[in-house]
Design an enzyme around this catalytic site. Structure first.
Site, PDB file in Angstrom:
ATOM      1  CD  GLU B  65      29.083  -7.144 116.617  1.00 49.94           C
ATOM      2  OE1 GLU B  65      30.028  -7.472 115.876  1.00 49.94           O
ATOM      3  OE2 GLU B  65      28.030  -7.812 116.708  1.00 49.94           O
ATOM      4  CG  PHE B 127      23.782 -19.679 121.696  1.00 47.28           C
ATOM      5  CD1 PHE B 127      24.708 -20.258 120.837  1.00 47.28           C
ATOM      6  CD2 PHE B 127      23.014 -18.627 121.231  1.00 47.28           C
ATOM      7  CE1 PHE B 127      24.863 -19.796 119.533  1.00 47.28           C
ATOM      8  CE2 PHE B 127      23.162 -18.153 119.927  1.00 47.28           C
ATOM      9  CZ  PHE B 127      24.091 -18.743 119.085  1.00 47.28           C
ATOM     10  CD  GLN B 128      25.190 -15.230 119.933  1.00 45.89           C
ATOM     11  OE1 GLN B 128      24.305 -14.489 120.347  1.00 45.89           O
ATOM     12  NE2 GLN B 128      25.614 -15.186 118.687  1.00 45.89           N
ATOM     13  CE  LYS B 177      16.561 -12.379 125.451  1.00 43.82           C
ATOM     14  NZ  LYS B 177      16.598 -13.396 124.394  1.00 43.82           N
ATOM     15  CG  MET B 489      54.940   2.509 109.715  1.00 41.39           C
ATOM     16  SD  MET B 489      56.043   3.853 109.265  1.00 41.39           S
ATOM     17  CE  MET B 489      55.051   5.283 109.677  1.00 41.39           C
TER      18      MET B 489
END
Lengths: 197, 587
Positions: B65, B127-128, B177, B489
């Site tokens: 993501e 959940f999640q 949802k 760097m």
């Protein structure tokens, strides 16, 4: 120094978090914040007192305005306004010590609002120094303070300078000039509301 | 809920209809003109994914993501349009955060949509479930938690307005949802946001404009500081007119590169930590700085108390909270850059600046001769060679998307950008791993433009899974890996400031050419300068993606450099007989 802002914000969940988060990010300590309904439906009024450098006012105000839920910000600098704080103080008191506490309450123009066999509750309204004065005297006279609840500062400009009047005034003043002064002046853009006061 | 009403055509955004929340998401995106989104499905966003097929919007499946957020970002930077990314709740949403913060620091308009667990279980550690609006609050311009289908259209339209207006930035919309599954009336027009309110403290009064024009006309040594605000405000013409009319040289910030043509006689190049010597000297000696859409970042000012000590400063800026934040200024013109300059330009007659321009030309002196470019072509490959050749081969016309580190600075120094939005790079947050996904976004936004990724071997490995996205989407993106075997760097800082203690900076890489091959992407390794142009030509001629692994000098450093906390004129220059130069002549 202490900066005081009155912010009109949308009355929605999470708005207080956004404001608080902004001050957290700037590492500025919020000394007190009072929030409640305002004269407009769906709009909350927030009085915010913060400890910061004298020059920090511009950035705090400009940053507050970047929050989508903030409608109006008034920087109450040295302007003429009414400042009040409400405190409830519960003091241990026996029948023997009650009378001198009543005397103190009288002197401070406070009120006793609850009386129990072993304690009493004082309600005091006023500027911060007055509230602190009573607390100091109670402490000095060896009365045991059991609980203190303070609202923090609430502020309102004197006279006609309500936010809606200011809005109308600043609308007329859009082309008004501000003076580019000399350095150092980290907050050189005077607030239109300051000009108006 | 009434079932007597028939569902309208969900793909027709102008018509009021009864749709599910998920359909409303797509119908609103469609109405906002969105044609591509970058995302990754999951449980809490499944209703939205299920409804996607009914709408003319192409979904690019990412591999992580973070890539989706960077792609939306690259899409926005390349095109100027709002980029959109989608993820599920919990880990899908938290993976977006680095990409959102990257867009926030660089003022890039993106809208991030995440699924959230049902409103009935919000706050129950379902959940999640994660408090993602709490997490994104400080790294978004604004965010929303939507729990009702009827709020989705209004919130999304507001999100697009907020993302693109004023000082742009990312907006995050978290949708439960159950809101996606419920139905509501959809009317695109009726969901229009209230009129945009500019920041109430914006102010560029006539008196300040007059004072600014007097300052400009009275200045002997002025410099324009050109920032990304020029691109965001689309004020390239106005800045150019200002520079030409008053004969003022122009230095660019990293994100400002391309806002003023690098080939223009008044162009000085990049300022700041790895900026050109003469630009930084010009700023330190200037008597007037005109800051256009830039914010005096610490990488630009060095130690602020030593910055441009003799210069008056005019700051033209759309965000009032930037005024006097890092550098105290004499005049603040707060507003849209293009509009402010439109008001300022009529006050400015033509003026001669030749004496100052000659002085700057004198300052260039030896500094203008790049030692690295003048090294004999003796077998060693330098990143500067690669970038310089890439610039020549592409005629400076490609969109170059860089990662973060040494190669990013070399790109800024050696690839001359004449056009806006041809350099895409993470400036503010300095996000390693940005280049590959951002380039995908840029290519999707501008399919007709040539797109090059320039990345280091370290940053590339952070997001190289997106090679699969390139392969799946058959995107013609060319990839140049500047491979020096170090986190270059950081190694450079260790060399300069930590007694060459190269702790944890040597980095093993896979064979990038074989890796690309595993994705069906052709490529080659390049070890000498002689091969650079042919390899670049092969990449350009190849119809699809192509990867070149440039094996460059391992311990090269970016010069000049202003050490952190030093003044602009306290630059470190390449030592006249550095180890690298000696190595080069040894062969």
């Amino acid at each position: 120094m202490l900066h005081t802002f009155v912010a009109q914000v949308e009355d929605r969940p999470g708005v207080l978090t956004r404001v608080a988060s902004l001050f957290r990010r700037l590492s500025i300590n919020i000394v007190s914040v009072t929030v409640g309904r305002s004269e407009r439906a769906g709009v909350s009024r927030m009085t915010l007192v913060a400890e910061a450098e004298p020059g920090a006012a511009h950035r705090m105000k400009a940053s507050l305005y970047k929050l989508e839920n903030v409608l109006d910000v008034d920087d109450i600098g040295q302007t003429s306004c009414v400042v009040r704080e409400l405190a409830l103080i519960k003091v241990a008191a026996t029948p023997a010590t009650r009378s001198h506490i009543f005397e103190l309450v009288e002197v401070f123009r406070a009120r006793v609002v609850d009386l129990a066999p072993e304690s009493l509750m004082i309600e005091i309204t006023g500027v911060q120094s007055k509230v602190e004065g009573l607390i100091q005297v109670l402490t000095d006279s060896e009365d045991r303070i059991l609980e203190i609840s303070r609202t923090g500062r609430m502020v309102m400009r004197r006279g006609q300078h309500t936010s809606r009047v200011l809005e109308a005034m600043s609308a007329q003043n859009l082309d008004g000039d501000f003076v580019a002064g000399t350095k150092p002046r980290p907050d050189f853009m005077p607030d239109k509301s300051d000009l108006a006061s | 809920m009434s079932d007597t009403r028939k569902s309208g055509d969900p793909s027709s955004p102008t018509q009021a209809a009864r749709l599910t929340g998920a359909e409303i998401v797509w119908a609103t995106l469609d109405g906002e003109g969105v044609r591509e989104v970058f995302g990754y499905p999951g449980g809490a966003i499944l209703p939205v994914y299920d409804a996607m097929r009914k709408f003319p919007i192409h979904h690019i499946l990412v591999r992580h993501e973070q890539g989706a957020a960077h792609m939306a970002d690259g899409y926005a930077r390349a095109s100027g349009r709002v980029g959109v990314c989608i993820a599920t709740s919990g880990p899908g949403a938290t993976n977006l955060v680095t990409g959102i913060a990257t867009a926030m620091l660089d003022s890039i308009p993106i809208v991030c949509i995440t699924g959230q667990v049902s409103s009935k279980v919000l706050g129950s550690d379902a959940f999640q479930e994660v408090d993602i609006t709490g997490i994104t609050l400080p790294v978004t311009k604004h965010n929303y938690l939507v729990t009702k289908a009827e709020d989705i259209a209004r919130v999304l339209r507001e999100a697009f307005q907020i993302a693109a207006s004023g000082r742009p930035g990312p907006v995050h919309v978290d949708i439960t949802k159950d809101a996606q599954q419920a139905t509501a009336d959809f009317d695109f027009a009726a969901a229009a946001p209230r009129q945009y309110r500019p920041h109430p403290m914006l102010s560029a009064p006539a008196s300040s404009l007059a004072e600014a024009s007097r300052m400009i006309l009275g200045s002997k040594r002025p410099v324009i500081l050109a920032g990304q605000g020029i691109l965001l405000s689309r004020a390239m013409e106005q800045v150019r007119t200002l520079a030409e009319r008053a004969q003022i040289p122009v230095g660019c910030t990293l994100l400002g590169l391309g806002s003023f043509p690098a080939s223009h006689p008044l162009s000085l190049g990049m300022m700041g930590m790895h900026g050109e010597t003469w630009v930084n000297h010009a700023i330190q000696e200037a008597d007037l700085l005109i800051a256009c859409g830039m914010r005096f970042d610490d990488r630009v000012t060095g130690l602020p108390s030593t910055y441009a000590p003799n210069a008056k400063k005019i700051h033209i800026e759309i965000d009032p909270s930037e005024i006097n934040k890092n550098v105290a200024v004499d005049i603040a013109l707060m507003g849209d850059l293009g509009e402010v300059l439109e008001s300022l330009l009529p006050l400015l007659p033509k003026r001669d600046g030749s004496a100052w321009l000659r002085t700057i030309e004198g300052m260039k002196g030896n500094a203008a001769v790049r030692d690295i470019q003048n090294l004999p072509d003796n077998g060693h490959l330098y990143a500067a060679h690669v970038i310089n050749d890439l610039w020549r081969a592409t005629n400076g016309n490609a969109i170059v998307v860089t990662d973060v580190g040494q190669h990013q600075m070399w790109e800024a120094q050696y690839y001359k950008h004449n056009e806006p939005r041809t350099l895409i790079t993470s400036g503010g947050l300095g996000t390693m791993g940005f280049a590959l996904p951002a380039a995908i976004g840029a290519k999707v936004a501008c399919p007709d433009k040539e797109v090059w990724v320039v990345a280091g071997d370290g940053g590339f490995q952070m997001t190289m899974a997106e090679l699969a996205t390139i392969a799946q989407e058959k995107l013609n993106v060319n990839i140049a890996i500047i491979n020096n075997g170090y986190l270059g760097m950081v190694r450079q800082w260790q060399e300069f400031f930590y007694e060459k203690n190269y702790q944890s900076t040597p980095i093993l890489s896979p064979d990038f050419v074989k890796l690309a091959d595993a994705f069906g992407i052709p490529g080659q390794a390049v070890t000498t300068r002689a091969e650079v142009l042919t390899a670049v030509a092969t990449a350009r001629e190849t119809a699809g993606p192509y990867l070149i692994n440039f094996m460059v000098e391992q311990e090269d450093s970016v010069y000049p450099m202003i050490p952190a906390g030093k003044a602009l004129h306290e630059m470190i220059h390449r030592p006249p007989r550095s180890a690298i130069v000696e190595d080069a002549t040894d062969i």
